[in-house]
Design a protein around this motif. Structure first.
Motif, short mmCIF file in Angstrom:
data_model
loop_
_atom_site.label_atom_id
_atom_site.label_comp_id
_atom_site.label_asym_id
_atom_site.label_seq_id
_atom_site.Cartn_x
_atom_site.Cartn_y
_atom_site.Cartn_z
N CYS A 61 0.42 0.95 7.41
CA CYS A 61 -0.44 -0.03 7.06
C CYS A 61 -2.17 0.17 7.19
CB CYS A 61 -0.11 -1.46 7.71
SG CYS A 61 -0.95 -2.95 7.38
N THR A 62 -2.27 0.55 8.18
CA THR A 62 -3.75 0.90 8.31
C THR A 62 -4.22 2.06 7.54
OG1 THR A 62 -3.39 2.27 10.26
CG2 THR A 62 -4.01 -0.08 10.72
N SER A 63 -3.30 2.73 7.23
CA SER A 63 -3.33 4.21 6.11
C SER A 63 -3.48 3.55 4.78
CB SER A 63 -2.60 5.11 6.28
OG SER A 63 -2.57 5.69 7.68
N GLY A 64 -3.42 2.26 4.48
CA GLY A 64 -3.62 1.54 3.02
C GLY A 64 -2.41 1.11 2.31
N GLN A 65 -1.09 1.31 3.20
CA GLN A 65 0.23 0.73 2.59
C GLN A 65 0.51 -0.72 2.62
OE1 GLN A 65 3.63 2.85 3.99
NE2 GLN A 65 4.95 1.96 2.71
#
Length: 194
Positions: free
Chosen positions: A120-124
């Protein structure tokens, strides 16, 4: 064998009817594959806005569905706070079967994240705005790559900023929704000329 000649006017009428039926039929519920061929996975390091861009080029309506296809991951619908903090501890809905369909049953914003905090924190993560019935104005639900709610545009800015690719996509989508009836009118004018 004798064939009856079709008049240009009846042929034109038939074409108009077919185009109008096609225009109405194209407005039915749709299934959107999230991310298209990229599917639901961790974005590349320099492309963390992949899902924001994907959402900005699509128009979602009540009755449409989102299809999440993924491998060794999960997808969760969360509230706004859970989205911005990548908090998967209290999801509204959670899936982990690799091929999940989410039904869009109301207007408004839907927030989705990967169940993995690192993903999530990587953009997912994804925000989808579902339009009201017969609602033609689209608020830009996409976010800048930083995913910061503080960096979003102010309400006083134009809804369709010509320098913003997401707004341009929303404007194009709006134009596309009016195209089938417009095309039928053009065909009628062209074909029915004496």
């Amino acid at each position: 064998m004798m064939m009856k000649m079709t008049s240009p006017l009846s042929l034109c009428s038939l074409m108009i009817i077919v185009l109008c039926i096609r225009a109405v039929a194209s407005e039915g519920p749709r299934v959107f594959k999230v991310g298209d061929e990229f599917e639901w996975r961790v974005p590349l390091q320099n492309d963390t806005s992949v899902y924001s861009r994907w959402a900005s080029i699509n128009r979602f309506h009540i009755g449409d569905s989102l299809s999440f296809v993924y491998d060794k991951d999960s997808v969760m619908e969360v509230d706004k706070w859970g989205f911005y903090h990548c908090n998967a501890s209290d999801p509204i809905t959670a899936f982990d079967n690799g091929n999940s369909t989410f039904y869009l049953d109301r207007p408004g914003l839907f927030y989705f994240i990967s169940g993995s905090n690192a993903h999530c924190t990587s953009g997912q993560r994804l925000i989808v705005e579902v339009m009201h019935i017969h609602h033609h104005h689209r608020h830009d639900a996409s976010l800048p790559p930083s995913m910061s709610p503080l960096s979003a545009s102010s309400p006083s800015e134009s809804a369709f900023d010509s320098h913003d690719p997401a707004s341009s996509a929303a404007a194009s989508s709006l134009l596309a929704s009016f195209f089938p009836p417009f095309a039928a009118l053009l065909v009628a004018l062209f074909c029915c000329q004496p």
